[in-house]
Scaffold this motif. Structure first.
Motif: not given
Length: 127
Positions: A1-11, A17-23
């Motif tokens: 099981m890995g370590i995940y973090c929440r990311i917000e990415l904006l151009s 142009e933006r998105m949020e996701f777990d990485a």
């Protein structure tokens, strides 16, 4: 099981142009690496540069490095930088982005492998 973090990415060229996701945190990766299918979510980006990267299966693959982006790891300092779009292998049947060492350092995030958490980096090493 890995370590995940929440990311917000904006151009940085168009903040609509933006998105949020777990990485998943992957300190053996260099870039914040996203599935190539997500590239179309950022139409304001100009074509990036090709970059070769090595996969653990001893395969060399080509990705596209693009930017600029405003990259925000939840709970850490925002930073500007580039990301790599590449063909990713599914993890548990899902395309999961990777947070590499460049992004962790620029966000001042330190991985504690024992406690399996990210902590704020209080100071950089200068030698």
């Amino acid at each position: 099981m890995g370590i995940y973090c929440r990311i917000e990415l904006l151009s940085a060229l168009d903040e609509s142009e933006r998105m949020e996701f777990d990485a998943i945190v992957d300190t053996s990766a260099t870039w914040l690496t996203l599935p190539v299918a997500w590239r179309d979510k950022f139409p304001s980006l100009k074509p990036g540069r090709e970059a070769n990267f090595w996969r653990p299966e001893d395969k060399i693959t080509v990705g596209e490095v693009c930017g600029p982006f405003d990259i925000r790891i939840e709970g850490f300092r925002p930073s500007f930088g580039e990301v790599m779009f590449a063909e990713l292998e599914p993890i548990n049947g899902k395309l999961t982005p990777l947070v590499g060492s460049l992004q962790l350092e620029s966000s001042q995030a330190l991985l504690d492998r024992v406690n399996r958490k990210l902590y704020p980096l209080e100071r950089y090493i200068l030698k």
